[in-house]
Design a protein around this motif. Structure first.
Motif, mmCIF file in Angstrom:
data_model
loop_
_atom_site.group_PDB
_atom_site.id
_atom_site.type_symbol
_atom_site.label_atom_id
_atom_site.label_comp_id
_atom_site.label_asym_id
_atom_site.label_seq_id
_atom_site.Cartn_x
_atom_site.Cartn_y
_atom_site.Cartn_z
ATOM 1 N N LEU A 170 21.267 -10.508 42.628
ATOM 2 C CA LEU A 170 22.401 -11.063 41.895
ATOM 3 C C LEU A 170 23.456 -11.631 42.847
ATOM 4 O O LEU A 170 23.985 -12.731 42.617
ATOM 5 C CB LEU A 170 23.010 -9.951 41.024
ATOM 6 C CG LEU A 170 23.940 -10.376 39.902
ATOM 7 C CD1 LEU A 170 23.270 -11.368 38.975
ATOM 8 C CD2 LEU A 170 24.397 -9.151 39.117
ATOM 9 N N TRP A 203 24.617 -15.531 42.844
ATOM 10 C CA TRP A 203 25.892 -15.614 42.140
ATOM 11 C C TRP A 203 26.603 -16.963 42.251
ATOM 12 O O TRP A 203 27.081 -17.503 41.234
ATOM 13 C CB TRP A 203 26.804 -14.463 42.585
ATOM 14 C CG TRP A 203 28.136 -14.454 41.913
ATOM 15 C CD1 TRP A 203 29.353 -14.568 42.516
ATOM 16 C CD2 TRP A 203 28.400 -14.319 40.516
ATOM 17 N NE1 TRP A 203 30.353 -14.518 41.594
ATOM 18 C CE2 TRP A 203 29.796 -14.381 40.355
ATOM 19 C CE3 TRP A 203 27.593 -14.193 39.389
ATOM 20 C CZ2 TRP A 203 30.401 -14.283 39.110
ATOM 21 C CZ3 TRP A 203 28.193 -14.114 38.146
ATOM 22 C CH2 TRP A 203 29.580 -14.150 38.020
ATOM 23 N N TYR A 243 28.871 -19.048 39.212
ATOM 24 C CA TYR A 243 30.329 -18.909 39.146
ATOM 25 C C TYR A 243 30.968 -20.236 38.730
ATOM 26 O O TYR A 243 30.835 -21.232 39.416
ATOM 27 C CB TYR A 243 30.864 -18.432 40.503
ATOM 28 C CG TYR A 243 32.367 -18.358 40.566
ATOM 29 C CD1 TYR A 243 33.065 -17.365 39.894
ATOM 30 C CD2 TYR A 243 33.097 -19.308 41.280
ATOM 31 C CE1 TYR A 243 34.445 -17.303 39.944
ATOM 32 C CE2 TYR A 243 34.484 -19.254 41.339
ATOM 33 C CZ TYR A 243 35.149 -18.249 40.662
ATOM 34 O OH TYR A 243 36.517 -18.197 40.707
ATOM 35 N N LYS A 277 37.480 -16.797 34.121
ATOM 36 C CA LYS A 277 38.182 -15.829 34.961
ATOM 37 C C LYS A 277 38.490 -14.557 34.182
ATOM 38 O O LYS A 277 38.295 -13.451 34.661
ATOM 39 C CB LYS A 277 39.483 -16.431 35.508
ATOM 40 C CG LYS A 277 39.300 -16.985 36.894
ATOM 41 C CD LYS A 277 40.611 -17.293 37.593
ATOM 42 C CE LYS A 277 40.291 -17.952 38.930
ATOM 43 N NZ LYS A 277 41.453 -18.560 39.576
ATOM 44 N N LEU A 292 35.468 -12.520 33.817
ATOM 45 C CA LEU A 292 35.146 -11.779 35.035
ATOM 46 C C LEU A 292 35.974 -10.503 35.119
ATOM 47 O O LEU A 292 35.481 -9.448 35.508
ATOM 48 C CB LEU A 292 35.393 -12.653 36.268
ATOM 49 C CG LEU A 292 34.379 -13.780 36.504
ATOM 50 C CD1 LEU A 292 34.813 -14.646 37.672
ATOM 51 C CD2 LEU A 292 32.990 -13.208 36.754
ATOM 52 N N GLU A 293 37.240 -10.614 34.756
ATOM 53 C CA GLU A 293 38.117 -9.435 34.775
ATOM 54 C C GLU A 293 37.629 -8.381 33.793
ATOM 55 O O GLU A 293 37.613 -7.194 34.105
ATOM 56 C CB GLU A 293 39.559 -9.834 34.448
ATOM 57 C CG GLU A 293 40.261 -10.420 35.643
ATOM 58 C CD GLU A 293 41.778 -10.205 35.578
ATOM 59 O OE1 GLU A 293 42.249 -9.378 34.771
ATOM 60 O OE2 GLU A 293 42.486 -10.885 36.336
ATOM 61 N N TRP A 296 34.611 -8.031 32.723
ATOM 62 C CA TRP A 296 33.341 -7.536 33.251
ATOM 63 C C TRP A 296 33.609 -6.443 34.289
ATOM 64 O O TRP A 296 33.022 -5.355 34.239
ATOM 65 C CB TRP A 296 32.596 -8.723 33.843
ATOM 66 C CG TRP A 296 31.224 -8.475 34.380
ATOM 67 C CD1 TRP A 296 30.560 -7.278 34.427
ATOM 68 C CD2 TRP A 296 30.340 -9.454 34.937
ATOM 69 N NE1 TRP A 296 29.326 -7.456 34.990
ATOM 70 C CE2 TRP A 296 29.158 -8.778 35.310
ATOM 71 C CE3 TRP A 296 30.425 -10.830 35.169
ATOM 72 C CZ2 TRP A 296 28.076 -9.447 35.902
ATOM 73 C CZ3 TRP A 296 29.355 -11.485 35.752
ATOM 74 C CH2 TRP A 296 28.194 -10.801 36.115
ATOM 75 N N LEU A 297 34.529 -6.734 35.197
ATOM 76 C CA LEU A 297 34.890 -5.749 36.226
ATOM 77 C C LEU A 297 35.416 -4.463 35.585
ATOM 78 O O LEU A 297 34.996 -3.356 35.940
ATOM 79 C CB LEU A 297 35.939 -6.341 37.170
ATOM 80 C CG LEU A 297 36.465 -5.411 38.265
ATOM 81 C CD1 LEU A 297 35.357 -5.024 39.242
ATOM 82 C CD2 LEU A 297 37.625 -6.053 39.026
ATOM 83 N N LYS A 330 39.574 -7.266 42.108
ATOM 84 C CA LYS A 330 39.924 -8.389 41.235
ATOM 85 C C LYS A 330 39.968 -9.694 42.019
ATOM 86 O O LYS A 330 39.473 -10.725 41.559
ATOM 87 C CB LYS A 330 41.290 -8.143 40.591
ATOM 88 C CG LYS A 330 41.198 -7.463 39.239
ATOM 89 C CD LYS A 330 42.546 -7.499 38.546
ATOM 90 C CE LYS A 330 42.510 -6.690 37.262
ATOM 91 N NZ LYS A 330 43.859 -6.483 36.710
ATOM 92 N N VAL A 348 36.580 -10.939 42.875
ATOM 93 C CA VAL A 348 35.877 -11.439 41.697
ATOM 94 C C VAL A 348 36.416 -12.800 41.260
ATOM 95 O O VAL A 348 35.662 -13.727 40.975
ATOM 96 C CB VAL A 348 35.987 -10.425 40.529
ATOM 97 C CG1 VAL A 348 35.677 -11.078 39.203
ATOM 98 C CG2 VAL A 348 35.049 -9.251 40.778
ATOM 99 N N GLU A 349 37.737 -12.923 41.267
ATOM 100 C CA GLU A 349 38.337 -14.155 40.743
ATOM 101 C C GLU A 349 38.112 -15.362 41.638
ATOM 102 O O GLU A 349 38.130 -16.489 41.173
ATOM 103 C CB GLU A 349 39.832 -13.940 40.502
ATOM 104 C CG GLU A 349 40.047 -13.042 39.299
ATOM 105 C CD GLU A 349 41.491 -13.002 38.853
ATOM 106 O OE1 GLU A 349 42.342 -13.594 39.538
ATOM 107 O OE2 GLU A 349 41.749 -12.372 37.812
ATOM 108 N N THR A 350 37.911 -15.133 42.911
ATOM 109 C CA THR A 350 37.647 -16.259 43.806
ATOM 110 C C THR A 350 36.152 -16.558 43.856
ATOM 111 O O THR A 350 35.723 -17.452 44.570
ATOM 112 C CB THR A 350 38.149 -15.949 45.223
ATOM 113 O OG1 THR A 350 37.575 -14.692 45.638
ATOM 114 C CG2 THR A 350 39.654 -15.823 45.256
ATOM 115 N N GLY A 351 35.371 -15.815 43.098
ATOM 116 C CA GLY A 351 33.946 -16.106 43.016
ATOM 117 C C GLY A 351 33.135 -15.482 44.135
ATOM 118 O O GLY A 351 31.932 -15.690 44.250
ATOM 119 N N VAL A 377 30.215 -10.649 42.581
ATOM 120 C CA VAL A 377 29.846 -10.373 41.198
ATOM 121 C C VAL A 377 30.603 -9.099 40.798
ATOM 122 O O VAL A 377 30.672 -8.165 41.590
ATOM 123 C CB VAL A 377 28.332 -10.088 41.084
ATOM 124 C CG1 VAL A 377 27.896 -10.134 39.634
ATOM 125 C CG2 VAL A 377 27.536 -11.040 41.938
#
Lengths: 330, 330
Positions: free
Chosen positions: A45, A49, A53, A273, A276-277, A279-280, B306, B309-312, B315
């Motif tokens: 993954l 990724w 993204y 975005k 993604l948050e 998901w985290l 965070k 994750v947010e900057t890609g 995962v």
């Protein structure tokens, strides 16, 4: 007859080259709960990724049973291929494990799309009811995109809250509703209308055509009263017939218009975005809760607390102190 | 101007004797998040618990804004008093903190019921928008029952999922719907129809009477298609007018019939037990999660994850490993 295990490199290379067999095994790997699979899945993954993204386009296709989602997806998939897209279809069952007779029996669905060169319809493996579970949906989306499928149609077959969760993982939600009497109510009662970006009234053909028109009108009125969407998009209601092939082109164009709309006003990126948050946050919660269940004293403490509560001896608010004490919490 | 703190004994005795001032302070105590209040609240609740375990009758009254819930509750409350019940009304706002203009302004609501000797309508304290938060609803129900109010009407003013959560704390759900155009759709889209045990079409008076009849018909048809209820009860749809006073007696009788029905087939007790289990599970989860947030390393780890994750770069599935590592989990 166990197949030899693939290395991470074999997965990564195979998926990058769009090899369907490897992709299928990769998706199964992502859904596995075995410890050795988890480590391998993470490696695969992570490597793939960047291809997922902020790229591709993900449409959740939802609606009550009998709304004609599968045939609609086939028609839309063919239209997408014709306009140059590579299309993947994932069927997600949020309530996985529950038998879904009508869908199980329907083995020949999406015949044309399954055989199309630029499409990948995830097959239903034996021993499982459907092609996917909600838990690994986000990971699976990344994988099919990495395999070159830039349009992903996610068919949700569940109902209620979990269906809405799956919808929240897509870039847009297409709600399919049959015009038959009673379905109107059935369709809306799940709260899914609130998250729909486009509504398609299906089976707008023959005898059902007037009913479909009436349903479309009624939904247009209803949606008119709904609060404006954060995306700044007014939800359209379209009539389609997969059988007659009418309305499909207009629907496909509308989906494209929505994509363009949210790309140009920045909503696409903001939504990705936020996803993604979420998901985290979900992953953190999951890890944290698994720790609760791993505590070997937990089951015993829980049983004691439950007994005290069910016999009326303890208020649950107090009973949980027992559990907290055993787990040395609070 | 702080009032002197009451002892646990003062709370317990006062509430047992049905003293409204003490009851009101007790409800506020249950909702407090201050550590010293929590301990006191536990003591009070434990002592009063037997009076609430498997006793009384709790009706959640729900429906979209403008459905006339408050006036309907007043009429039902008066009917209940006339038939010998002691009635308490709690307004629960699941999305507490959000301003609810129309309800705030409506200070004179439930005029007659508020002044009735055998009723307790929880007043709206200054500085808060409504009379209660969803979090402490279960505890508050126990308290008002201990004060002698054997019928509790819970007015939910929220929308969506949290409204359904409140409904799940009651013995039955009464769904109020106005007949006005569009409301049909508004009312059902929240998934609340699935949990309704009785549907009341309100404002069945004057010009609206034909519309109400039409709405009732349409709901009857829709409910006919719904799967049978676990309680073995077929959901009736009644037309009522709080203004004309028509249909209220029939509605009150129907609510009583439901109560008798679930008492006699054992569903009442089973449902209460299941509610206790859910309550316990919710409390355990709450205590457990608070531990996550209490870890002083958590905020820093979360910010890092965070950003990645947010900057890609990462995962989410992988990023949460960072958080787990910091918290020494997994």
């Amino acid at each position: 007859m166990a197949r030899p295990r693939l290395t991470a490199e074999a997965y990564i290379e195979g998926i990058r080259q769009g090899e369907r067999t490897i992709l299928a095994r990769g998706l199964t790997l992502l859904e596995s709960k075995r410890a050795e699979d988890t480590t391998l899945a993470s490696e695969v993954l992570t490597a793939l990724w960047p291809a997922a993204y902020q790229t591709g386009f993900r449409i959740a296709v939802t609606g009550p049973p009998g709304a004609g989602k599968s045939t609609l997806i086939e028609e839309l998939g063919m239209a997408a291929i014709a306009s140059g897209r590579n299309v993947a279809v994932l069927a997600i069952d949020p309530s996985s494990g529950v038998s879904q007779g009508s869908i199980l029996a329907d083995k020949t669905r999406m015949d044309r799309l399954s055989q199309a060169e630029r499409a990948y319809v995830r097959p239903t493996p034996a021993g499982r009811h459907l092609g996917g579970t909600a838990e690994a949906t986000r990971e699976c989306l990344a994988l099919v995109q990495a395999a070159g499928f830039d349009l992903v149609l996610i068919e949700t077959v569940g109902v209620g809250q979990s269906e809405i969760e799956v919808a929240a993982m897509a870039d847009m939600v297409l709600l399919a509703l049959a015009p038959a009497a009673g379905d109107e109510l059935q369709g809306v009662k799940r709260g899914i209308v609130e998250v729909a970006d486009v509504v398609a009234i299906t089976k707008a053909e023959g005898e059902l055509a007037p009913l479909a028109m009436q349903a479309a009108l009624s939904y247009r009125q209803g949606l008119h009263l709904a609060p404006p969407k954060e995306s700044g998009w007014a939800v359209p209601v379209l009539e389609v017939s997969s059988l007659a092939g009418t309305g499909i082109a207009a629907l496909w164009e509308t989906l494209g218009a929505y994509h363009t709309h949210i790309l140009s006003n920045g909503y696409f990126g903001r939504q990705r975005k936020a996803q993604l948050e979420n998901w985290l946050a979900a992953k953190i919660k999951q890890t944290w809760e698994s720790r609760l269940f791993e505590n070997s004293d937990y089951p015993g403490a829980l049983i004691k607390a439950k007994q005290a509560v069910e016999t009326g001896g303890w208020v649950p608010t107090i009973a949980q102190n027992l559990v907290a004490e055993v787990l040395k919490v609070g």
